[in-house]
Write a protein that holds these residues in place. Structure first.
Motif, PDB file in Angstrom:
ATOM      1  N   GLY A 145       0.790  -1.226   0.000  1.00 52.77           N
ATOM      2  CA  GLY A 145       0.000   0.000   0.000  1.00 52.77           C
ATOM      3  C   GLY A 145       0.816   1.266   0.000  1.00 52.77           C
ATOM      4  N   ILE A 146       2.062   1.212   0.475  1.00 55.83           N
ATOM      5  CA  ILE A 146       2.925   2.396   0.482  1.00 55.83           C
ATOM      6  C   ILE A 146       4.309   2.011  -0.032  1.00 55.83           C
ATOM      7  N   GLY A 147       5.075   3.060  -0.428  1.00 57.11           N
ATOM      8  CA  GLY A 147       6.401   2.817  -0.981  1.00 57.11           C
ATOM      9  C   GLY A 147       6.306   2.363  -2.419  1.00 57.11           C
ATOM     10  N   ARG A 148       7.099   2.954  -3.283  1.00 57.48           N
ATOM     11  CA  ARG A 148       7.058   2.612  -4.704  1.00 57.48           C
ATOM     12  C   ARG A 148       8.472   2.528  -5.270  1.00 57.48           C
ATOM     13  N   PRO A 149       8.668   1.720  -6.329  1.00 56.85           N
ATOM     14  CA  PRO A 149       9.986   1.647  -6.960  1.00 56.85           C
ATOM     15  C   PRO A 149      10.294   2.852  -7.828  1.00 56.85           C
ATOM     16  N   ARG A 150       9.304   3.713  -8.051  1.00 56.81           N
ATOM     17  CA  ARG A 150       9.524   4.951  -8.784  1.00 56.81           C
ATOM     18  C   ARG A 150       8.727   6.059  -8.097  1.00 56.81           C
ATOM     19  N   VAL A 151       9.081   7.310  -8.354  1.00 58.39           N
ATOM     20  CA  VAL A 151       8.307   8.432  -7.828  1.00 58.39           C
ATOM     21  C   VAL A 151       7.062   8.592  -8.696  1.00 58.39           C
ATOM     22  N   GLU A 152       5.906   8.395  -8.099  1.00 57.06           N
ATOM     23  CA  GLU A 152       4.672   8.438  -8.863  1.00 57.06           C
ATOM     24  C   GLU A 152       4.257   9.872  -9.184  1.00 57.06           C
ATOM     25  N   PRO A 153       3.568  10.071 -10.318  1.00 55.49           N
ATOM     26  CA  PRO A 153       3.178  11.430 -10.716  1.00 55.49           C
ATOM     27  C   PRO A 153       2.325  12.162  -9.683  1.00 55.49           C
ATOM     28  N   SER A 154       1.577  11.436  -8.856  1.00 56.24           N
ATOM     29  CA  SER A 154       0.693  12.086  -7.886  1.00 56.24           C
ATOM     30  C   SER A 154       1.411  12.504  -6.603  1.00 56.24           C
ATOM     31  N   PHE A 155       2.675  12.146  -6.463  1.00 60.29           N
ATOM     32  CA  PHE A 155       3.422  12.556  -5.270  1.00 60.29           C
ATOM     33  C   PHE A 155       3.931  13.986  -5.476  1.00 60.29           C
ATOM     34  N   ILE A 156       3.468  14.908  -4.626  1.00 57.57           N
ATOM     35  CA  ILE A 156       3.845  16.326  -4.717  1.00 57.57           C
ATOM     36  C   ILE A 156       4.773  16.640  -3.556  1.00 57.57           C
ATOM     37  N   GLY A 157       6.080  16.502  -3.775  1.00 55.06           N
ATOM     38  CA  GLY A 157       7.049  16.652  -2.698  1.00 55.06           C
ATOM     39  C   GLY A 157       7.114  18.041  -2.116  1.00 55.06           C
ATOM     40  N   THR A 158       6.707  19.047  -2.861  1.00 55.77           N
ATOM     41  CA  THR A 158       6.803  20.436  -2.388  1.00 55.77           C
ATOM     42  C   THR A 158       5.786  20.766  -1.296  1.00 55.77           C
ATOM     43  N   VAL A 159       4.786  19.907  -1.059  1.00 58.67           N
ATOM     44  CA  VAL A 159       3.850  20.165   0.031  1.00 58.67           C
ATOM     45  C   VAL A 159       4.139  19.264   1.233  1.00 58.67           C
ATOM     46  N   VAL A 160       5.243  18.551   1.197  1.00 60.78           N
ATOM     47  CA  VAL A 160       5.667  17.690   2.301  1.00 60.78           C
ATOM     48  C   VAL A 160       6.745  18.423   3.097  1.00 60.78           C
ATOM     49  N   ASP A 161       6.553  18.522   4.422  1.00 56.66           N
ATOM     50  CA  ASP A 161       7.493  19.255   5.271  1.00 56.66           C
ATOM     51  C   ASP A 161       8.627  18.385   5.802  1.00 56.66           C
ATOM     52  N   ARG A 162       8.363  17.104   5.940  1.00 57.01           N
ATOM     53  CA  ARG A 162       9.391  16.202   6.471  1.00 57.01           C
ATOM     54  C   ARG A 162       9.105  14.801   5.958  1.00 57.01           C
ATOM     55  N   MET A 163      10.173  14.074   5.660  1.00 54.01           N
ATOM     56  CA  MET A 163      10.039  12.663   5.329  1.00 54.01           C
ATOM     57  C   MET A 163      10.884  11.841   6.283  1.00 54.01           C
ATOM     58  N   MET A 164      10.415  10.653   6.568  1.00 56.93           N
ATOM     59  CA  MET A 164      11.067   9.804   7.551  1.00 56.93           C
ATOM     60  C   MET A 164      11.116   8.379   7.012  1.00 56.93           C
ATOM     61  N   GLY A 165      12.296   7.821   6.903  1.00 62.35           N
ATOM     62  CA  GLY A 165      12.430   6.426   6.508  1.00 62.35           C
ATOM     63  C   GLY A 165      12.138   5.510   7.683  1.00 62.35           C
ATOM     64  N   VAL A 166      11.375   4.455   7.435  1.00 61.95           N
ATOM     65  CA  VAL A 166      10.997   3.521   8.498  1.00 61.95           C
ATOM     66  C   VAL A 166      11.347   2.100   8.063  1.00 61.95           C
TER      67      VAL A 166
END
Length: 377
Positions: free
Chosen positions: A263-284
């Protein structure tokens, strides 16, 4: 195709014949009935609950989980599937008798199969062979057919091929998720969260924590908080090997691979992912996601999937950071889907052993965060 001759004047006393070509339209009466059926389903559905989660170790920090597993098809993707089918109908792309085709790791396909059956349309889900047997059974229960592929990176092209050859529609959730949902409101998930938070001690969340599959949820919430001019920050949690986190931090050199957290995580950056509205990312780590999924059930009785565990792990880390800084506030995350979909995978000790996943170290991290507000990770 129907062609009509028309006479037009090109100059004084000069007449010429031109072809006016019109495309045979999709049956508008059928489309109107289809839209009404989907809207009626939404009208019958109550909003999902916003649950409080007591964190004894972080007084002053309130954690909430919006339980999207209570949708009729059991996951957050029910909202997305409804929006995608309405988007296709209202764009004149979907008509009577057409086969609906989707590339999906499971939950979106379950929800789209539900709506396709409602409209009397065939449905085909193109999925990796590693998809849980429980999800495959749920798609088939909704009348869908599963087309499994060995290489998960081929699901996009295979779905497009099947749709092309049968004259159907490849819905393409990964391209259309961020545009099919009205991010300004219209009872989207962001508007619902803020409405339900309005009478809480900290009604404007410090953080909203979500995962990214299509990227549509983070895009919707990230745009909404800017549109409403609230200071809420968006944290996207990303499982091992996913392309989203490296791309967001500007490191595109690493090789991404399909996620083990469905359900989450992809082998490519999908077109619907808008990184400019994300303030922080965290690898888990995957082991942390599964440990958190099990921990949530032990402490609260909530049976959710591993993508919920990924988000919970990130939310607990943020709660500890606020607590250790002496700050108060609220954090909101999601229960993405139901835990029984993963009884033979994340819920199975034998499966964990085969995957060489050790969740014990992360169970200790979660217990310390929950009980004492100390982050050991």
């Amino acid at each position: 195709m129907s062609v009509h001759d028309a006479v037009t004047t090109t100059g004084p006393g000069v007449a010429s014949l031109v072809d006016v070509t019109t495309r045979d339209p999709i049956d508008r009466d059928w489309v109107a009935r289809a839209v009404q059926l989907i809207q009626a389903d939404a009208n019958r559905s109550a909003d999902t609950h916003l649950l409080t989660v007591p964190l004894t170790g972080c007084p002053g920090v309130d954690l909430y989980l919006k339980d999207e597993s209570t949708h009729p098809t059991g996951s957050l993707k029910h909202r997305l599937a409804r929006s995608l089918l309405l988007y296709a109908l209202c764009n004149g792309q979907l008509g009577p008798g057409m086969t609906v085709v989707e590339a999906s790791s499971g939950s979106t396909a379950i929800s789209e199969a539900y709506f396709a059956r409602m409209l009397g349309l065939p449905f085909v889900a193109v999925m990796a062979q590693s998809t849980s047997a429980e999800k495959i059974a749920l798609i088939e229960r909704e009348g869908g057919r599963c087309h499994l592929v060995a290489d998960p990176s081929t699901v996009y092209d295979e779905a497009a091929r099947i749709a092309r050859e049968c004259g159907g529609l490849y819905v393409d959730q990964f391209s259309h998720a961020e545009r099919a949902t009205d991010w300004r409101g219209n009872n989207n998930i962001a508007e619902s969260i803020f409405a339900q938070m309005s009478q809480e001690p900290h009604p404007v969340p410090r953080w909203i924590v979500v995962g990214a599959g299509t990227g549509g949820t983070s895009a919707t919430i990230g745009r909404y908080v800017r549109y409403r001019a609230v200071p809420t920050q968006i944290c996207v949690v990303d499982p091992e090997g996913s392309a989203f986190l490296p791309a967001w931090r500007g490191d595109d050199g690493g090789r991404a691979h399909p996620s083990r957290i469905e359900g989450i995580g992809r082998p490519r950056v999908e077109p619907s992912f808008i990184g400019t509205v994300v303030d922080r990312m965290m690898g888990v780590p995957d082991a942390a996601s599964i440990a958190a999924m099990r921990f949530l059930r032990e402490r609260t009785g909530l049976a959710a999937g591993a993508s919920t565990g990924t988000a919970l792990y990130g939310a607990l880390r943020l709660a500890c950071e606020l607590h250790q800084a002496g700050e108060a506030g609220s954090i909101v995350s999601l229960v993405c889907d139901r835990g029984e979909r993963y009884d033979t995978t994340y819920g199975s000790d034998a499966w964990l052993e085969r995957q060489a996943i050790d969740i014990d170290p992360y169970a200790a991290v979660l217990a310390a965060a929950w009980d004492s507000g100390e982050w050991l990770g």
